[in-house]
Design a protein around this motif. Sequence first.
Motif, PDB file in Angstrom:
ATOM      1  N   ALA A   3      38.134  40.977  34.403  1.00  0.00           N
ATOM      2  CA  ALA A   3      37.836  40.753  35.826  1.00  0.00           C
ATOM      3  C   ALA A   3      36.341  40.562  36.055  1.00  0.00           C
ATOM      4  N   ARG A  29      34.678  37.228  37.569  1.00  0.00           N
ATOM      5  CA  ARG A  29      33.826  37.253  38.773  1.00  0.00           C
ATOM      6  C   ARG A  29      32.583  36.399  38.579  1.00  0.00           C
ATOM      7  N   ASN A  78      33.315  33.113  39.674  1.00  0.00           N
ATOM      8  CA  ASN A  78      33.891  33.095  41.026  1.00  0.00           C
ATOM      9  C   ASN A  78      35.403  32.960  41.020  1.00  0.00           C
ATOM     10  N   HIS A 116      39.246  35.186  40.543  1.00  0.00           N
ATOM     11  CA  HIS A 116      39.932  36.476  40.612  1.00  0.00           C
ATOM     12  C   HIS A 116      40.901  36.566  39.434  1.00  0.00           C
ATOM     13  N   GLN A 144      43.895  34.017  38.348  1.00  0.00           N
ATOM     14  CA  GLN A 144      43.623  32.611  38.654  1.00  0.00           C
ATOM     15  C   GLN A 144      43.376  31.811  37.381  1.00  0.00           C
ATOM     16  N   THR A 178      51.736  36.589  45.127  1.00  0.00           N
ATOM     17  CA  THR A 178      50.476  36.584  44.378  1.00  0.00           C
ATOM     18  C   THR A 178      50.083  35.159  44.000  1.00  0.00           C
ATOM     19  N   SER A 210      46.877  33.116  45.406  1.00  0.00           N
ATOM     20  CA  SER A 210      45.895  32.614  44.440  1.00  0.00           C
ATOM     21  C   SER A 210      45.708  31.115  44.578  1.00  0.00           C
ATOM     22  N   ARG A 238      43.696  30.334  47.717  1.00  0.00           N
ATOM     23  CA  ARG A 238      42.266  30.616  47.501  1.00  0.00           C
ATOM     24  C   ARG A 238      41.613  29.553  46.617  1.00  0.00           C
TER      25      ARG A 238
END
Length: 159
Positions: A34, A38, A41, A43, A46, A74, A78, A81
């Motif tokens: 994770a 990050r 960019n 999650h 993804q 989920t 995803s 986003r």
Amino acid sequence: MSGSTSSQPPAAASEGRLSYAVFQLARAHRGHAAAMLRAMNLHPGQELLLMQLFDRDGQTQAELLEQVGLDHSTVSKSLRRMQEAGLLTREPAPHDRRVMVVHLTDAGRALREPIADMWRTLEQISVRDLTPEQVDVFTTCARLIETSIREHGRPAPAG
């Protein structure tokens, strides 16, 4: 909360040492992944969707859902986003307007190498104290455990 864990499970988990170890391993591995995601960019999860699209662009949401094994909400969240971030597009299928087809954008395709590098680095970190033989044995055991758990959750065949 400390980043280290005790080698001994809590008393309530003493009859489930392997299960507790799997839980601790998964938590540590997911946490490190994770943090690496990050930096791109993204999650967690993804990257799994993107990797499926790298292999075969233009899949339906249902196909992606089946491939990654995540729940519908989920995956939908995803994908939404990722669409907002400009990584992919979702369009109704020509044969059925209710079916959404997912395509990578140039920005999404550009993440192929960074994601491959991230997984390569995570693998190197994960196996740094293991021999190739230990990696093979662990991988085989992990797959057997996963199969056992999945099969346990399936309904018994009608007879």
